[in-house]
Design a protein around this motif. Structure first.
Motif, mmCIF file in Angstrom:
data_model
loop_
_atom_site.group_PDB
_atom_site.id
_atom_site.type_symbol
_atom_site.label_atom_id
_atom_site.label_comp_id
_atom_site.label_asym_id
_atom_site.label_seq_id
_atom_site.Cartn_x
_atom_site.Cartn_y
_atom_site.Cartn_z
ATOM 1 N N GLY A 72 0.795 -1.230 0.000
ATOM 2 C CA GLY A 72 0.000 0.000 0.000
ATOM 3 C C GLY A 72 0.817 1.263 0.000
ATOM 4 N N CYS A 73 2.156 1.130 0.005
ATOM 5 C CA CYS A 73 3.062 2.289 0.004
ATOM 6 C C CYS A 73 2.782 3.215 1.186
ATOM 7 N N LEU A 74 2.759 2.636 2.383
ATOM 8 C CA LEU A 74 2.622 3.417 3.604
ATOM 9 C C LEU A 74 3.760 4.433 3.687
ATOM 10 N N SER A 75 3.463 5.639 4.153
ATOM 11 C CA SER A 75 4.499 6.660 4.307
ATOM 12 C C SER A 75 4.703 6.972 5.778
ATOM 13 N N PRO A 76 5.869 7.506 6.167
ATOM 14 C CA PRO A 76 6.073 7.899 7.569
ATOM 15 C C PRO A 76 4.998 8.872 8.051
ATOM 16 N N LYS A 77 4.516 9.711 7.148
ATOM 17 C CA LYS A 77 3.487 10.698 7.523
ATOM 18 C C LYS A 77 2.182 10.004 7.926
ATOM 19 N N ASP A 78 1.870 8.867 7.275
ATOM 20 C CA ASP A 78 0.625 8.150 7.594
ATOM 21 C C ASP A 78 0.604 7.664 9.044
ATOM 22 N N LEU A 79 1.789 7.473 9.615
ATOM 23 C CA LEU A 79 1.868 6.957 10.983
ATOM 24 C C LEU A 79 1.316 7.948 12.003
ATOM 25 N N SER A 80 1.233 9.229 11.614
ATOM 26 C CA SER A 80 0.697 10.232 12.540
ATOM 27 C C SER A 80 -0.771 9.958 12.864
ATOM 28 N N LEU A 81 -1.442 9.150 12.022
ATOM 29 C CA LEU A 81 -2.836 8.812 12.282
ATOM 30 C C LEU A 81 -2.994 7.994 13.559
ATOM 31 N N ILE A 82 -1.920 7.335 13.990
ATOM 32 C CA ILE A 82 -1.947 6.631 15.285
ATOM 33 C C ILE A 82 -0.956 7.294 16.251
ATOM 34 N N ASN A 83 -0.696 8.584 16.010
ATOM 35 C CA ASN A 83 0.082 9.432 16.917
ATOM 36 C C ASN A 83 1.569 9.103 16.936
ATOM 37 N N ILE A 84 2.082 8.403 15.907
ATOM 38 C CA ILE A 84 3.527 8.208 15.782
ATOM 39 C C ILE A 84 4.045 9.347 14.910
ATOM 40 N N LYS A 85 4.634 10.341 15.575
ATOM 41 C CA LYS A 85 5.094 11.533 14.868
ATOM 42 C C LYS A 85 6.588 11.694 15.133
ATOM 43 N N ASP A 86 7.361 10.884 14.462
ATOM 44 C CA ASP A 86 8.814 10.857 14.666
ATOM 45 C C ASP A 86 9.495 11.223 13.360
ATOM 46 N N SER A 87 10.145 12.379 13.316
ATOM 47 C CA SER A 87 10.755 12.865 12.073
ATOM 48 C C SER A 87 11.957 12.033 11.653
ATOM 49 N N ASP A 88 12.461 11.198 12.559
ATOM 50 C CA ASP A 88 13.616 10.361 12.210
ATOM 51 C C ASP A 88 13.214 9.119 11.423
ATOM 52 N N ILE A 89 11.924 8.769 11.435
ATOM 53 C CA ILE A 89 11.466 7.600 10.688
ATOM 54 C C ILE A 89 11.420 7.950 9.207
ATOM 55 N N ARG A 90 12.042 7.097 8.385
ATOM 56 C CA ARG A 90 12.153 7.378 6.957
ATOM 57 C C ARG A 90 11.540 6.249 6.132
ATOM 58 N N ALA A 91 11.379 6.534 4.851
ATOM 59 C CA ALA A 91 10.958 5.492 3.911
ATOM 60 C C ALA A 91 11.986 4.370 3.931
ATOM 61 N N ASN A 92 11.514 3.143 3.809
ATOM 62 C CA ASN A 92 12.325 1.929 3.782
ATOM 63 C C ASN A 92 12.735 1.441 5.173
ATOM 64 N N ASP A 93 12.373 2.204 6.239
ATOM 65 C CA ASP A 93 12.631 1.720 7.588
ATOM 66 C C ASP A 93 11.663 0.590 7.926
ATOM 67 N N CYS A 94 12.088 -0.244 8.838
ATOM 68 C CA CYS A 94 11.221 -1.304 9.362
ATOM 69 C C CYS A 94 10.618 -0.788 10.676
ATOM 70 N N ILE A 95 9.321 -0.945 10.845
ATOM 71 C CA ILE A 95 8.671 -0.403 12.043
ATOM 72 C C ILE A 95 7.694 -1.398 12.642
ATOM 73 N N LEU A 96 7.663 -1.416 13.961
ATOM 74 C CA LEU A 96 6.650 -2.114 14.742
ATOM 75 C C LEU A 96 5.983 -1.061 15.613
ATOM 76 N N GLY A 97 4.647 -0.989 15.627
ATOM 77 C CA GLY A 97 4.011 0.081 16.374
ATOM 78 C C GLY A 97 2.628 -0.267 16.885
ATOM 79 N N ILE A 98 2.251 0.406 17.979
ATOM 80 C CA ILE A 98 0.911 0.281 18.561
ATOM 81 C C ILE A 98 0.452 1.698 18.905
ATOM 82 N N GLY A 99 -0.755 2.055 18.488
ATOM 83 C CA GLY A 99 -1.253 3.382 18.800
ATOM 84 C C GLY A 99 -2.771 3.431 18.694
#
Length: 613
Positions: A72-99
């Motif tokens: 789905g081509c998730l972007s770092p910006k989309d993560l703000s929808l669950i309150n993950i607002k970290d400017s250090d997260i970039r495209a191609n990073d691997c992420i595990l998250g709960i929000g």
């Protein structure tokens, strides 16, 4: 033109292969049951949920192996929808998250890393708002698990993938989870987070694909281009080829369906590559395509060049991790210790680290188990004239002096005598050496790379290796995995060695038969890459055609043929002698030179093993 697609559907549902028919308007007219299984439209339903959409207050659990590379081509910006607002997260990073969706007051829990090429599992565990949650990406097994209060929701993946589970914020029940085929259902993380409705996962409701445009269902440029080529009349038949359908690798053939009016559609026959036992006739092509697909997807750590350490063949996760550590080591002058079994390539890695740092500086290689104990000090540190009987009157510099300004590689450092370990520790601490017979200090600027196939921690515990020296050289440890633990690299490695040896000896390029390849892939490789090179070299020498057959693959499984370590070593020594004579066409002087043996030792070993030629 067949009009009764209902009857045809019933007939094709009985077939083992996946059958899809696309008409000339690019609309799907037939999609049999096995095609639905292969593409994930239907799947084993171990749990269910109703249709719906995400709502404010819902708890979102997600895992993405490469942000932006998932379906789905998730972007770092989309993560703000669950309150993950970290400017250090970039495209191609691997992420595990709960929000919590749409709630800026409740803090999320997450972790991320650059790329996803660790050997270990990447895990996040948390007790979040009363739910016991575990997220795990199994990098080697290519599986993602999300567990909520003990219930597991798992998916397998080939390349980059995003997995998500949603807990209803009001009732606390599982509201949504992803499963195979979510791309066709338009249920990627990005789509669901942006409010797209999701299907229920009960026994009846599945997406209806009949009448849908094929490019609305499938992603994959090569597949869509091939369908277009058949429908336009350019290629009436495309034999078995490899395609990606929504990032799942399938084997697919296509055939134009024509009547008097011309091409009316294209019939696709698809097979799931994961069922390898059904595809033995295409074994070599499958391995090549999977390797190519994996190579193209493997993210590169940081700013490491794609060509860095290219001589170390392999794109398994353990090898990517190895290259990354070697690259990091090459950017410093820290002491490095390389561990690994014999034949894994420790000396090659040491040289590559040195060359990546400063290719023009000296690189001195010292094999510690090839030096007589009484000569260690003079060999390492040099001597002055007259220092001992037999010493040159002019004196001689040692390995450390010769390596000044560059790198000294101490191979098999675990074999250093304790009295030399003391002096080596002094050199590493003070950057000063003394030639034997001299009290004049000589300052040196040398980076030490050491290697061993021994467990130095055990050697320290047993008093055979100094603890203070161990800590001094163990600044930057790198372990080379044995070949048996990275068998996904074998196919690429075999082909590379095959081409290299044929080129070196000016032989025509040769290929392995399927049976010969099977024999190599099944073997456990106790001698690692060195053993693999020797076996392929011998096979090429014996092979008089362009094909290598299993009879020419001479593998002795010492674990079964010998009952003791000593017997295994004797068998290995005998094999090396015989192979050297074969390569030298029976020329003993040449074989002796290739093995680096003195005449007396060489003939003594020939006699010992009863080798007449």
């Amino acid at each position: 033109m067949i009009e009764n697609f209902q009857l045809l559907q019933l007939i094709t549902d009985c077939l083992e292969d996946g059958i899809i028919f696309v008409d000339k308007d690019y609309k799907v007219k037939l999609f049999n049951q096995n095609a639905k299984r292969i593409t994930g439209i239907i799947f084993d339903k171990y749990a269910s949920h109703d249709a719906g959409k995400i709502e404010e207050g819902d708890i979102v659990i997600l895992a993405d192996s490469a942000i932006g590379e998932d379906d789905g081509c998730l972007s770092p910006k989309d993560l703000s929808l669950i309150n993950i607002k970290d400017s250090d997260i970039r495209a191609n990073d691997c992420i595990l998250g709960i929000g919590v969706y749409g709630n800026a007051e409740i803090l999320p829990v997450y972790k991320y890393l650059r790329g996803a090429n660790l050997n270990e599992d990447f895990v996040l565990e948390a007790n979040y708002l009363g739910f016991q949650i575990q997220i795990c990406i199994e990098t080697m097994k290519k599986k993602i698990h999300i567990r909520v209060n003990g219930d597991s929701y798992s998916v397998s993946f080939l390349g980059s993938f995003g997995h998500m589970v949603i807990i209803d914020g009001k009732s606390g029940v599982i509201k949504f989870f992803q499963a195979k085929g979510y791309t066709i259902r338009k249920e990627s993380i990005k789509e669901i987070l942006h409010g797209r409705k999701f299907f229920s996962k009960d026994s009846k409701e599945d997406p209806n694909v009949i009448g849908e445009k094929i490019d609305d269902l499938f992603m994959g440029d090569k597949l869509l281009q091939s369908i277009n080529s058949v429908l336009s009349g350019n290629e009436p038949f495309i034999p078995n080829d490899f395609f990606e359908i929504n990032k799942r690798l399938v084997l697919c053939s296509m055939r134009a369906i024509e009547d008097k009016q011309g091409v009316q559609g294209v019939l696709l026959n698809i097979q799931d590559v994961s069922e390898l036992e059904k595809l033995l006739d295409y074994r070599n092509q499958i391995l090549m395509e999977v390797e190519k697909s994996y190579t193209n997807r493997t993210p590169i750590y940081g700013d490491i060049s794609k060509d860095a350490f290219a001589e170390f063949i392999g794109n398994s996760h353990s090898m990517v991790q190895l290259k990354y550590l070697a690259y990091k080591a090459s950017k410093t002058k820290f002491n490095v210790i390389i561990t690994g079994e014999s034949g894994t390539g420790k000396s090659l890695l040491a040289r590559l680290i040195h060359e990546e740092y400063n290719k023009s500086s000296p690189f001195i290689e010292v094999n510690c188990n090839a030096i007589a104990p009484t000569l260690f000090e003079s060999e390492l540190f040099g001597y002055v004239g007259g220092a001992f009987t037999g010493a040159l009157s002019s004196g001689r510099s040692g390995y450390f002096e010769n390596a000044n300004g560059g790198t000294i590689f101490l191979d098999e450092i675990g074999d250093l005598p304790l009295e030399i370990q003391v002096k080596l520790l002094y050199v590493l601490q003070n950057k000063i050496i003394y030639r034997v017979g001299s009290s004049k200090p000589i300052p040196i600027d040398v980076r030490v790379i050491a290697a061993t196939n021994k467990n130095l921690e055990e050697e320290v515990m047993n008093g055979r290796f100094r603890q203070d020296l161990y800590f001094r050289i163990n600044v930057f440890p790198i372990t080379i995995p044995p070949l048996r633990e990275r068998k996904s690299d074998l196919y690429m490695l075999i082909n590379k060695i095959l081409n290299k040896i044929c080129t070196r000896y000016d032989f025509p390029q040769k290929q392995l038969s399927g049976e010969a390849l099977d024999k190599l892939l099944r073997y456990n490789w106790p001698g690692n890459v060195r053993e693999l090179e020797n076996i392929i070299e011998r096979a090429i020498t014996l092979c008089e055609t362009n094909w290598i057959y299993p009879e020419q693959i001479n593998i002795n499984d010492f674990s079964q043929a010998a009952t003791s370590m000593q017997e295994q070593m004797q068998e290995a020594e005998k094999k090396f002698l015989k192979d050297a004579l074969i390569r030298a066409n029976g020329n003993k002087a040449q074989a002796m030179k290739d093995l680096g043996m003195s005449k007396s030792v060489f003939y003594e070993k020939l006699k010992k093993h009863a080798i007449s030629n």
